[in-house]
Design a protein around this motif. Sequence first.
Motif, mmCIF file in Angstrom:
data_model
loop_
_atom_site.group_PDB
_atom_site.id
_atom_site.type_symbol
_atom_site.label_atom_id
_atom_site.label_comp_id
_atom_site.label_asym_id
_atom_site.label_seq_id
_atom_site.Cartn_x
_atom_site.Cartn_y
_atom_site.Cartn_z
ATOM 1 N N ASN A 1 0.815 -1.227 0.000
ATOM 2 C CA ASN A 1 0.000 0.000 0.000
ATOM 3 C C ASN A 1 0.843 1.270 0.000
ATOM 4 O O ASN A 1 0.591 2.205 0.760
ATOM 5 C CB ASN A 1 -0.967 0.009 1.190
ATOM 6 N N LEU A 2 1.838 1.287 -0.866
ATOM 7 C CA LEU A 2 2.648 2.507 -0.986
ATOM 8 C C LEU A 2 1.894 3.520 -1.835
ATOM 9 O O LEU A 2 0.986 3.157 -2.593
ATOM 10 C CB LEU A 2 3.996 2.170 -1.612
ATOM 11 N N LEU A 3 2.282 4.775 -1.695
ATOM 12 C CA LEU A 3 1.609 5.831 -2.444
ATOM 13 C C LEU A 3 2.190 5.843 -3.857
ATOM 14 O O LEU A 3 3.388 6.122 -4.030
ATOM 15 C CB LEU A 3 1.808 7.184 -1.761
ATOM 16 N N PRO A 4 1.376 5.506 -4.864
ATOM 17 C CA PRO A 4 1.920 5.296 -6.199
ATOM 18 C C PRO A 4 2.435 6.580 -6.838
ATOM 19 O O PRO A 4 1.973 7.672 -6.528
ATOM 20 C CB PRO A 4 0.707 4.767 -6.984
ATOM 21 N N ARG A 5 3.404 6.407 -7.730
ATOM 22 C CA ARG A 5 3.967 7.492 -8.526
ATOM 23 C C ARG A 5 4.690 8.540 -7.680
ATOM 24 O O ARG A 5 5.054 9.581 -8.182
ATOM 25 C CB ARG A 5 2.887 8.156 -9.388
ATOM 26 N N LEU A 6 4.852 8.237 -6.388
ATOM 27 C CA LEU A 6 5.584 9.184 -5.543
ATOM 28 C C LEU A 6 6.921 8.549 -5.156
ATOM 29 O O LEU A 6 7.108 7.338 -5.293
ATOM 30 C CB LEU A 6 4.768 9.524 -4.294
ATOM 31 N N ALA B 1 5.325 10.308 4.781
ATOM 32 C CA ALA B 1 3.866 10.242 5.013
ATOM 33 C C ALA B 1 3.541 9.662 6.381
ATOM 34 O O ALA B 1 2.486 9.946 6.957
ATOM 35 C CB ALA B 1 3.215 9.397 3.915
ATOM 36 N N GLY B 2 4.462 8.871 6.918
ATOM 37 C CA GLY B 2 4.255 8.308 8.260
ATOM 38 C C GLY B 2 4.122 9.363 9.338
ATOM 39 O O GLY B 2 3.678 9.082 10.448
ATOM 40 N N SER C 1 1.692 19.227 5.248
ATOM 41 C CA SER C 1 1.393 17.978 4.549
ATOM 42 C C SER C 1 0.592 18.251 3.276
ATOM 43 O O SER C 1 0.747 17.558 2.275
ATOM 44 C CB SER C 1 0.627 17.014 5.458
ATOM 45 N N VAL D 1 0.745 21.000 1.272
ATOM 46 C CA VAL D 1 1.552 21.568 0.185
ATOM 47 C C VAL D 1 2.809 20.761 -0.078
ATOM 48 O O VAL D 1 3.536 21.017 -1.035
ATOM 49 C CB VAL D 1 1.904 23.059 0.438
ATOM 50 N N GLY D 2 3.061 19.777 0.772
ATOM 51 C CA GLY D 2 4.223 18.906 0.557
ATOM 52 C C GLY D 2 5.546 19.564 0.877
ATOM 53 O O GLY D 2 6.575 19.198 0.336
ATOM 54 N N ARG E 1 11.163 6.341 -7.649
ATOM 55 C CA ARG E 1 9.711 6.150 -7.534
ATOM 56 C C ARG E 1 9.447 4.743 -7.035
ATOM 57 O O ARG E 1 10.162 3.808 -7.399
ATOM 58 C CB ARG E 1 9.058 6.374 -8.894
ATOM 59 N N ARG F 1 8.155 3.700 6.736
ATOM 60 C CA ARG F 1 7.019 4.600 6.993
ATOM 61 C C ARG F 1 6.498 4.389 8.424
ATOM 62 O O ARG F 1 6.179 5.346 9.122
ATOM 63 C CB ARG F 1 5.915 4.315 5.966
#
Lengths: 250, 228
Positions: free
Chosen positions: A59-64, A72-73, A83, A85-86, A112, A128
């Motif tokens: 369940n990783l965040l895709p394309r990141l 993200a943890g 979070s 605006v990253g 990626r 994470r």
Amino acid sequence: MAVLGRSGAGKSTLIRCINRIVEPDEGEIVWNDRSITGMNPQQLRSIRGEIGMVFQHFNLLPRLSVWTNVIAGRFARMHRLRSLVGVFSKEDRMHALSALREVGLEALARRRVEELSGGQKQRVAIARVLMQQPTLLLGDEPISSLDAVTAKRVMTFIAALHRERGMTVVLNLHDVAMARAYATRIIGVTAGRITFDGTPEQLGDKELRIIYPPDEEDAISSKNIEGNDSRVSSKSHQVDESIQQRGLRL
Amino acid sequence: MSLKEGSFGDLGNTFRFIAEHWFPMDLTDWRAALKAMIDTLEIAVFSTLAALLIAFPLSFLAARNWVPYRWLYDFTRFLFNLFRSVPELVLALVFIPTLGLGPMPAVMALIIHNIGVFGKLISETIEATDDGPQEAVKAVGGTRLLVALYGIIPQMLPLVLSQYFYRLEVAIRTTLILGIVGAGGIGQMLYNDFKQFMYQKVTFEVLLIMALITAVDYLGALIRKRVM
């Protein structure tokens, strides 16, 4: 602690109820004297930040990037705007790098996640979790998608987290041998009910037949092959009432 | 209705019409045609971009797996249906009394219609995304907004881009039609030249339109490749 049971027995539901990814219909879930079931959404988000979770399919965040996945943890603890605006604080970035170093993936931080192997992906998921600095780690079949060698490596790493950091670990496992090798306590789930709660030493063949009852199809084929009735008696399907009454305590 | 034998028997007429009247190509107004083509592109790009920017956040409210309240889901979907159900030509005609002749009624018509189209396409894309990453964001204590930002949007970005470029292509063609009601651009030029029997000019304008559609298709493929 390892949770064993057949597919569809309710292992995932049990694990997911603990952090309320799945809402329990009834009963109460208490962690560190706090009732998780009684929490409002804000409190729930906060407690989820303290409970790590690894999944079968990572369940990783895709394309990141690997790095974004790890940072993200920290979502529950960082300022909401950061979070959104990253833009992450130096402290969070340092934590992420240190978590990646711990799982040996520091060099892949900018990659990626799609470019990683299964084992590397699960290590990112563990990094994470490390970012969360949790006191409880939940795992929904974390080694089911991995080969035997990688699975063993991941289990050894998780066992070390328990040993060295005092982290409580609750894992759904399909592999009984793994559960016996790594767990200090095993829970058996059969058709949504706890049918075994004991140490690996107490888990014998009889208990395994209760946890893994043959379904009708197995019974029919067993009859055809052996010409006998299924060896599992109907008594073995009965749930130990005392376990049900006292509830499950981690 | 049955297809009469010989319905296509007069197909030769079309061939003769093109062969005799459309060639040689008349390039005397090429500057004006090129400018009109750019106008058409501007109308289509601006309208679809504006529609996408409005529809994108609203689509989350029309996605069953994200929206917090059922009534909000029903309301947003109803709004999208409403916007999508009225043809652009009708919308443009409705706006002419207020905005006058020119590109503005076309722009408004395209924006409204495309909000409805993008809303439907994007919300259904959101519903089809993998639950796993969304669960992961929830499990670390992420809010609903963070679930959208990190768990859904990265998954659907290539699809949304693909949908955008397809809708841009459709919008260019629609802008040509809207030229008939005075929206300007190469559509209006083509319509006027056709009415005045200046078919040799029409040939060049049709070629320009074909080049424009092909260029948009290539550009879309290029950008999608980069984003993937």
